[in-house]
Design a protein around this motif. Sequence first.
Motif, PDB file in Angstrom:
ATOM      1  N   ALA A 111      36.715  36.697  44.336  1.00 52.19           N
ATOM      2  CA  ALA A 111      37.920  37.534  44.324  1.00 52.19           C
ATOM      3  C   ALA A 111      38.510  37.628  42.921  1.00 52.19           C
ATOM      4  O   ALA A 111      38.987  38.692  42.501  1.00 52.19           O
ATOM      5  CB  ALA A 111      38.958  36.976  45.302  1.00 52.19           C
ATOM      6  N   VAL A 112      38.473  36.527  42.180  1.00 47.41           N
ATOM      7  CA  VAL A 112      38.977  36.516  40.805  1.00 47.41           C
ATOM      8  C   VAL A 112      38.182  37.489  39.945  1.00 47.41           C
ATOM      9  O   VAL A 112      38.748  38.293  39.189  1.00 47.41           O
ATOM     10  CB  VAL A 112      38.912  35.097  40.209  1.00 47.41           C
ATOM     11  N   ILE A 113      36.856  37.447  40.052  1.00 47.74           N
ATOM     12  CA  ILE A 113      36.017  38.347  39.261  1.00 47.74           C
ATOM     13  C   ILE A 113      36.238  39.798  39.670  1.00 47.74           C
ATOM     14  O   ILE A 113      36.315  40.691  38.812  1.00 47.74           O
ATOM     15  CB  ILE A 113      34.536  37.963  39.403  1.00 47.74           C
ATOM     16  N   THR A 114      36.369  40.048  40.947  1.00 48.53           N
ATOM     17  CA  THR A 114      36.644  41.416  41.408  1.00 48.53           C
ATOM     18  C   THR A 114      37.931  41.927  40.786  1.00 48.53           C
ATOM     19  O   THR A 114      37.996  43.064  40.289  1.00 48.53           O
ATOM     20  CB  THR A 114      36.756  41.455  42.943  1.00 48.53           C
ATOM     21  N   PHE A 115      38.966  41.088  40.784  1.00 55.11           N
ATOM     22  CA  PHE A 115      40.241  41.487  40.193  1.00 55.11           C
ATOM     23  C   PHE A 115      40.087  41.826  38.719  1.00 55.11           C
ATOM     24  O   PHE A 115      40.545  42.870  38.253  1.00 55.11           O
ATOM     25  CB  PHE A 115      41.279  40.376  40.373  1.00 55.11           C
ATOM     26  N   TYR A 116      39.441  40.945  37.956  1.00 57.20           N
ATOM     27  CA  TYR A 116      39.337  41.168  36.516  1.00 57.20           C
ATOM     28  C   TYR A 116      38.465  42.375  36.183  1.00 57.20           C
ATOM     29  O   TYR A 116      38.795  43.157  35.282  1.00 57.20           O
ATOM     30  CB  TYR A 116      38.804  39.921  35.816  1.00 57.20           C
ATOM     31  N   LEU A 118      37.937  45.079  38.009  1.00 56.39           N
ATOM     32  CA  LEU A 118      38.687  46.299  38.341  1.00 56.39           C
ATOM     33  C   LEU A 118      39.824  46.528  37.354  1.00 56.39           C
ATOM     34  O   LEU A 118      40.109  47.676  36.974  1.00 56.39           O
ATOM     35  CB  LEU A 118      39.229  46.207  39.770  1.00 56.39           C
ATOM     36  N   THR A 119      40.477  45.456  36.913  1.00 54.13           N
ATOM     37  CA  THR A 119      41.566  45.588  35.946  1.00 54.13           C
ATOM     38  C   THR A 119      41.053  46.114  34.613  1.00 54.13           C
ATOM     39  O   THR A 119      41.657  47.013  34.011  1.00 54.13           O
ATOM     40  CB  THR A 119      42.259  44.230  35.733  1.00 54.13           C
ATOM     41  N   PHE A 120      39.943  45.599  34.148  1.00 53.77           N
ATOM     42  CA  PHE A 120      39.379  46.071  32.879  1.00 53.77           C
ATOM     43  C   PHE A 120      38.891  47.504  33.003  1.00 53.77           C
ATOM     44  O   PHE A 120      39.026  48.297  32.060  1.00 53.77           O
ATOM     45  CB  PHE A 120      38.250  45.153  32.412  1.00 53.77           C
ATOM     46  N   ARG A 121      38.337  47.865  34.141  1.00 52.38           N
ATOM     47  CA  ARG A 121      37.901  49.249  34.322  1.00 52.38           C
ATOM     48  C   ARG A 121      39.098  50.196  34.347  1.00 52.38           C
ATOM     49  O   ARG A 121      39.053  51.276  33.765  1.00 52.38           O
ATOM     50  CB  ARG A 121      37.098  49.379  35.625  1.00 52.38           C
ATOM     51  N   ARG A 122      40.157  49.782  35.008  1.00 54.36           N
ATOM     52  CA  ARG A 122      41.348  50.620  35.125  1.00 54.36           C
ATOM     53  C   ARG A 122      42.039  50.802  33.776  1.00 54.36           C
ATOM     54  O   ARG A 122      42.646  51.845  33.520  1.00 54.36           O
ATOM     55  CB  ARG A 122      42.318  49.988  36.125  1.00 54.36           C
ATOM     56  N   ASN A 123      41.946  49.796  32.909  1.00 55.96           N
ATOM     57  CA  ASN A 123      42.668  49.820  31.636  1.00 55.96           C
ATOM     58  C   ASN A 123      41.745  49.859  30.424  1.00 55.96           C
ATOM     59  O   ASN A 123      42.144  49.465  29.338  1.00 55.96           O
ATOM     60  CB  ASN A 123      43.569  48.579  31.546  1.00 55.96           C
ATOM     61  N   ARG A 124      40.552  50.342  30.598  1.00 54.92           N
ATOM     62  CA  ARG A 124      39.565  50.303  29.520  1.00 54.92           C
ATOM     63  C   ARG A 124      40.096  50.940  28.231  1.00 54.92           C
ATOM     64  O   ARG A 124      40.023  50.366  27.156  1.00 54.92           O
ATOM     65  CB  ARG A 124      38.295  51.042  29.951  1.00 54.92           C
ATOM     66  N   GLY A 125      40.629  52.152  28.324  1.00 55.55           N
ATOM     67  CA  GLY A 125      41.132  52.844  27.136  1.00 55.55           C
ATOM     68  C   GLY A 125      42.337  52.159  26.535  1.00 55.55           C
ATOM     69  O   GLY A 125      42.452  52.040  25.306  1.00 55.55           O
ATOM     70  N   LEU A 126      43.248  51.702  27.383  1.00 59.96           N
ATOM     71  CA  LEU A 126      44.445  51.011  26.906  1.00 59.96           C
ATOM     72  C   LEU A 126      44.071  49.722  26.191  1.00 59.96           C
ATOM     73  O   LEU A 126      44.609  49.408  25.119  1.00 59.96           O
ATOM     74  CB  LEU A 126      45.379  50.713  28.077  1.00 59.96           C
ATOM     75  N   TYR A 127      43.147  48.950  26.767  1.00 62.47           N
ATOM     76  CA  TYR A 127      42.714  47.707  26.138  1.00 62.47           C
ATOM     77  C   TYR A 127      42.011  47.994  24.814  1.00 62.47           C
ATOM     78  O   TYR A 127      42.205  47.265  23.835  1.00 62.47           O
ATOM     79  CB  TYR A 127      41.772  46.939  27.066  1.00 62.47           C
ATOM     80  N   HIS A 128      41.186  49.029  24.786  1.00 58.75           N
ATOM     81  CA  HIS A 128      40.480  49.373  23.553  1.00 58.75           C
ATOM     82  C   HIS A 128      41.485  49.728  22.460  1.00 58.75           C
ATOM     83  O   HIS A 128      41.372  49.259  21.313  1.00 58.75           O
ATOM     84  CB  HIS A 128      39.518  50.536  23.798  1.00 58.75           C
TER      85      HIS A 128
END
Length: 229
Positions: A111-116, A118-128
């Motif tokens: 569940a932890v990996i699923t959360f992370y 999905l979070t990175f996919r959702r915020n890929r541009g923002l994180y970049h």
Amino acid sequence: MTTTSPRGREAQPSAIAAPRQTRSQQGLVRMLQAGRELIEASGNLDDLSINDIVERADTSIGAFYRRFDNKDSFFEVVQDAAMQEGLAHIRETVERDPAWRSNDAGTLADAVITFYVLTFRRNRGLYHASLLRASQRKASWDAVKSTNHEVLAMIVPRLVSALAQSRGIKADGEATQALEFEVRATLQMILGMLVNSVLNDPGPLSLSSRQLRSWLQIRVRRCLGLPDG
């Protein structure tokens, strides 16, 4: 969220004047949404102009500058709103998703990996964009790190407790400290891989890869001495 108190940065005066009219408030919401979409698409604040933001939001340059000092202060508000939304999401998930109420270490690790992921996919541009700004000695990545500290505060104790149970260990004192180090080190490794994927996408560990989540779940389970599942 319409205040500038970004995580990881010193408190600053608000970059947004309080809207006086509903119409003004709606324009502000549209600007923030437009900025979020444009930043996510480009992944680089330097590629984004204020004209792009106001055109997409159907507002004006004057309206922008009544709220924000510059593009940097605008980015910080957009980023902070995204971090707050992410925290609200994980809190709701922890409360409602049966996997997070499980005391099975493998189920929780997955569940932890699923959360992370999905979070990175959702915020890929923002994180970049945040990482690029951090390379320019701006504190934009501090907000992401600070938010993740809050996420870890929710995640780590649950996983430590479940891991102790799976190993038949009484989780107290030195045993708890050892398990917590093991969990935190494993998650740090996984987060490092995800950050690397943001900066070096596409690659074997592309964020869009179908294999990414299952590959990371297996690695976490192995690091924690759990069966592959």
